[in-house]
Scaffold this active site. Structure first.
Site, short mmCIF file in Angstrom:
data_model
loop_
_atom_site.label_atom_id
_atom_site.label_comp_id
_atom_site.label_asym_id
_atom_site.label_seq_id
_atom_site.Cartn_x
_atom_site.Cartn_y
_atom_site.Cartn_z
CG ASN A 14 7.43 0.99 3.34
OD1 ASN A 14 6.60 0.17 3.73
ND2 ASN A 14 7.18 2.30 3.27
CE LYS A 64 5.62 3.03 -0.16
NZ LYS A 64 5.46 4.36 -0.69
CG HIS A 89 6.29 6.27 5.09
ND1 HIS A 89 5.43 6.84 4.18
CD2 HIS A 89 7.27 5.67 4.37
CE1 HIS A 89 5.86 6.56 2.96
NE2 HIS A 89 6.98 5.86 3.05
CD GLU A 148 3.15 6.09 1.51
OE1 GLU A 148 3.08 4.99 2.10
OE2 GLU A 148 3.81 6.25 0.47
CD GLU A 204 11.18 7.27 2.94
OE1 GLU A 204 11.56 6.33 2.25
OE2 GLU A 204 10.04 7.35 3.39
N GLY A 253 7.45 7.52 -4.53
CA GLY A 253 6.50 6.94 -5.48
C GLY A 253 6.29 7.75 -6.74
CB SER A 295 11.85 7.64 -6.99
OG SER A 295 10.47 7.93 -6.95
#
Ligand code: PEP
Length: 252
Positions: free
Chosen positions: A9, A11, A97, A99, A169, A175, A215
């Site tokens: 991904n 992003k 996701h 985000e 996730e 991140g 991560s």
């Protein structure tokens, strides 16, 4: 046997020339390896999907989008439809996701609509689920993931569900440099598989690919992927460097 997948991904990273270099480096590296029952998926920004599918045509990876709008066409300024993705030979699309849940307030129901829109065009959703840190700390992580999976996926019939890839996730791992331990990942993946078996059947659950994301990198991938219910990874930061991404692919 269920498929193993490593998906990158990207992003909102890379300008076109950098994206082209990275895709070419990964495509060249993939030419040198034999992938058995394994799929590599690259999810660049939407602007680069056409370039990516052109390269993928002669290479050993599939292309995924990072987002879609749940309508075939219409007055939705700035959005991209599943029909457009299909016309570019996009095979996968990331949905749910954290985000997008956080910054764009995407609800369970909106995600359900996206899932349906993708499946209508035979694009495989990579459905992300995972808890926030306070939810884990208050022991709500199983309930949170259960709700996410039930509300956006469990309306599907068994045939449609079999096209879905699930990605666990934990939001606190995305991140941050702090990955879930192999035990935490295995525990949640087994739980998700059990939910699927309860809703559908054991065979469907056994055939569902469940990825870990958060991560995951060249150093910890082997340990995470060695768990029986971890079928690969959804990789953010570590997918932006060809060498490290390939190290993760070789960890499957
Ligand atoms: C992600 O955003 O899906 C992700 C897993 O990010 P990272 O690998 O950078 O934690």
């Amino acid at each position: 046997m269920r498929k193993k997948i490593v998906a990158g991904n990207w992003k909102m990273n890379k300008v076109f020339s950098e994206a082209e270099t990275l895709i070419t480096e990964i495509a060249d590296a993939l030419d040198e390896v034999e992938l058995i029952n394994t799929e590599v998926v690259l999810c660049p920004p939407a602007l680069y999907l056409e370039m990516a599918t052109d390269v993928a045509y002669e290479s050993n990876f599939k292309v995924g989008a990072q987002n879609v709008y749940p309508a075939d066409s219409g007055a939705f300024t700035g959005e991209i439809s599943p029909l457009m993705l299909k016309a570019l030979n996009v095979s996968y699309c990331i949905i749910g996701h954290s985000e997008r849940r956080k910054y764009f307030k995407e609800s369970h129901d909106f995600l359900l609509q996206k899932i349906d829109a993708l499946l209508k065009h035979d694009i495989r959703p990579i459905f992300c689920c995972g808890e926030l840190l306070p939810e884990r700390e208050s022991n709500q992580h199983f309930a949170v993931v259960k709700k996410q999976v039930e509300e956006s996926l469990f309306h599907l019939g068994v045939d449609a569900f079999s096209k879905v890839v699930v990605a666990y996730e934990p939001v606190w791992a995305i991140g941050t440099g702090v990955n879930a331990s192999k035990e935490q990942a295995q525990e949640m993946h087994a739980y998700i598989r059990q939910l699927i078996a309860g809703k559908y059947d054991v065979e469907t659950a056994e055939n569902t690919t469940i990825l870990y994301g958060g991560s995951c990198n060249g150093k910890n991938a082997l340990e995470l992927f060695s768990q029986p219910d971890v079928d690969g990874g959804l990789i953010g930061g570590a997918s932006l460097k060809a060498e490290e991404f390939m190290q993760i692919v070789s960890s499957l």
